[in-house]
Design a protein around this motif. Structure first.
Motif, PDB file in Angstrom:
ATOM      1  N   ARG A   1       2.657  51.897   0.459  1.00 43.36           N
ATOM      2  CA  ARG A   1       2.241  50.489   0.370  1.00 43.36           C
ATOM      3  C   ARG A   1       0.992  50.320  -0.497  1.00 43.36           C
ATOM      4  O   ARG A   1       0.365  49.271  -0.480  1.00 43.36           O
ATOM      5  N   HIS A   2       0.631  51.360  -1.225  1.00 39.38           N
ATOM      6  CA  HIS A   2      -0.528  51.347  -2.128  1.00 39.38           C
ATOM      7  C   HIS A   2      -1.843  51.106  -1.392  1.00 39.38           C
ATOM      8  O   HIS A   2      -2.757  50.478  -1.923  1.00 39.38           O
ATOM      9  N   GLY A   3      -1.933  51.626  -0.174  1.00 37.69           N
ATOM     10  CA  GLY A   3      -3.168  51.526   0.596  1.00 37.69           C
ATOM     11  C   GLY A   3      -4.202  52.563   0.179  1.00 37.69           C
ATOM     12  O   GLY A   3      -5.354  52.487   0.578  1.00 37.69           O
ATOM     13  N   TRP A   4      -3.784  53.538  -0.597  1.00 40.78           N
ATOM     14  CA  TRP A   4      -4.668  54.597  -1.075  1.00 40.78           C
ATOM     15  C   TRP A   4      -4.463  54.781  -2.566  1.00 40.78           C
ATOM     16  O   TRP A   4      -3.363  54.590  -3.078  1.00 40.78           O
ATOM     17  N   GLN A   5      -5.495  55.175  -3.244  1.00 37.11           N
ATOM     18  CA  GLN A   5      -5.397  55.555  -4.654  1.00 37.11           C
ATOM     19  C   GLN A   5      -5.834  57.010  -4.742  1.00 37.11           C
ATOM     20  O   GLN A   5      -6.892  57.365  -4.234  1.00 37.11           O
ATOM     21  N   THR A   6      -5.024  57.849  -5.335  1.00 40.01           N
ATOM     22  CA  THR A   6      -5.390  59.255  -5.473  1.00 40.01           C
ATOM     23  C   THR A   6      -5.937  59.510  -6.869  1.00 40.01           C
ATOM     24  O   THR A   6      -5.612  58.797  -7.816  1.00 40.01           O
ATOM     25  N   ALA A   7      -6.781  60.507  -6.959  1.00 36.76           N
ATOM     26  CA  ALA A   7      -7.359  60.918  -8.237  1.00 36.76           C
ATOM     27  C   ALA A   7      -7.334  62.444  -8.279  1.00 36.76           C
ATOM     28  O   ALA A   7      -7.288  63.096  -7.235  1.00 36.76           O
ATOM     29  N   PRO A   8      -7.363  63.013  -9.465  1.00 35.33           N
ATOM     30  CA  PRO A   8      -7.375  64.478  -9.568  1.00 35.33           C
ATOM     31  C   PRO A   8      -8.598  65.078  -8.873  1.00 35.33           C
ATOM     32  O   PRO A   8      -9.677  64.475  -8.875  1.00 35.33           O
ATOM     33  N   GLY A   9      -8.409  66.250  -8.253  1.00 36.42           N
ATOM     34  CA  GLY A   9      -9.533  66.953  -7.640  1.00 36.42           C
ATOM     35  C   GLY A   9     -10.511  67.393  -8.717  1.00 36.42           C
ATOM     36  O   GLY A   9     -10.116  67.968  -9.720  1.00 36.42           O
ATOM     37  N   ASP A  10     -11.766  67.095  -8.534  1.00 33.68           N
ATOM     38  CA  ASP A  10     -12.779  67.382  -9.544  1.00 33.68           C
ATOM     39  C   ASP A  10     -14.069  67.795  -8.839  1.00 33.68           C
ATOM     40  O   ASP A  10     -14.698  66.977  -8.158  1.00 33.68           O
ATOM     41  N   ALA A  11     -14.454  69.054  -8.994  1.00 34.06           N
ATOM     42  CA  ALA A  11     -15.653  69.561  -8.325  1.00 34.06           C
ATOM     43  C   ALA A  11     -16.899  68.776  -8.720  1.00 34.06           C
ATOM     44  O   ALA A  11     -17.742  68.471  -7.874  1.00 34.06           O
ATOM     45  N   ALA A  12     -17.035  68.428  -9.985  1.00 33.67           N
ATOM     46  CA  ALA A  12     -18.216  67.676 -10.426  1.00 33.67           C
ATOM     47  C   ALA A  12     -18.268  66.308  -9.754  1.00 33.67           C
ATOM     48  O   ALA A  12     -19.336  65.842  -9.354  1.00 33.67           O
ATOM     49  N   LEU A  13     -17.117  65.675  -9.600  1.00 32.05           N
ATOM     50  CA  LEU A  13     -17.064  64.375  -8.938  1.00 32.05           C
ATOM     51  C   LEU A  13     -17.490  64.497  -7.475  1.00 32.05           C
ATOM     52  O   LEU A  13     -18.301  63.718  -6.982  1.00 32.05           O
ATOM     53  N   LEU A  14     -16.975  65.494  -6.780  1.00 33.22           N
ATOM     54  CA  LEU A  14     -17.296  65.663  -5.361  1.00 33.22           C
ATOM     55  C   LEU A  14     -18.717  66.133  -5.103  1.00 33.22           C
ATOM     56  O   LEU A  14     -19.390  65.643  -4.205  1.00 33.22           O
TER      57      LEU A  14
END
Length: 139
Positions: free
Chosen positions: A96-109
């Motif tokens: 239902r598009h309640g979440w948006q996923t993004a690539p795992g990125d160590a710098a982002l986290l």
């Protein structure tokens, strides 16, 4: 809580205080007695689960003791509490598009300030969050 070991120059009690002040608190729906630490793969403790070759997940307090003692992972994010999903619930929310996923990125986290992480994650997908709206309409 995101960290690069303890604060510079922090030792003993100061290191423990730095850790305590940087903990993320999870949802109150599922309190646990320990801590969940997502971290760089350079650390392995008694309960560490390897997540691919990119991350480790440790759920015992030993990891916080090791971080405070300068023997923990180089990069880490810690949270107390969690929210769980029933069977099929998360999949339904994603459908239902309640979440948006993004690539795992160590710098982002690990290297992006908490208040910049959400827009930065959308940015990896080419989405400018300033163009998002909480209001739906019809064209």
């Amino acid at each position: 809580m995101v960290g690069d070991d303890a604060e510079p120059g922090a030792e003993g009690e100061d290191a423990r205080e730095a850790i305590i002040h940087r903990l993320h608190e999870g949802e109150r729906l599922g309190r646990i007695g320990g801590v969940l630490v997502l971290h760089s793969p350079d650390y392995s403790g008694q309960s560490t689960i390897s997540v691919g070759n990119s991350w480790g997940l440790t759920s015992t307090l030993d990891v916080l003791k090791d971080i405070a003692g300068g023997k923990g992972p180089a990069k880490w994010l810690a949270a107390l509490g969690y929210t769980g999903w029933g069977a099929g619930q998360l999949e339904g929310e994603m459908t239902r598009h309640g979440w948006q996923t993004a690539p795992g990125d160590a710098a982002l986290l690990f290297d992006t300030a908490l208040d910049r992480r959400w827009p930065a994650a959308f940015g990896t997908l080419g989405i400018d969050v300033s163009h998002l709206s909480a209001v739906a309409g019809r064209a």
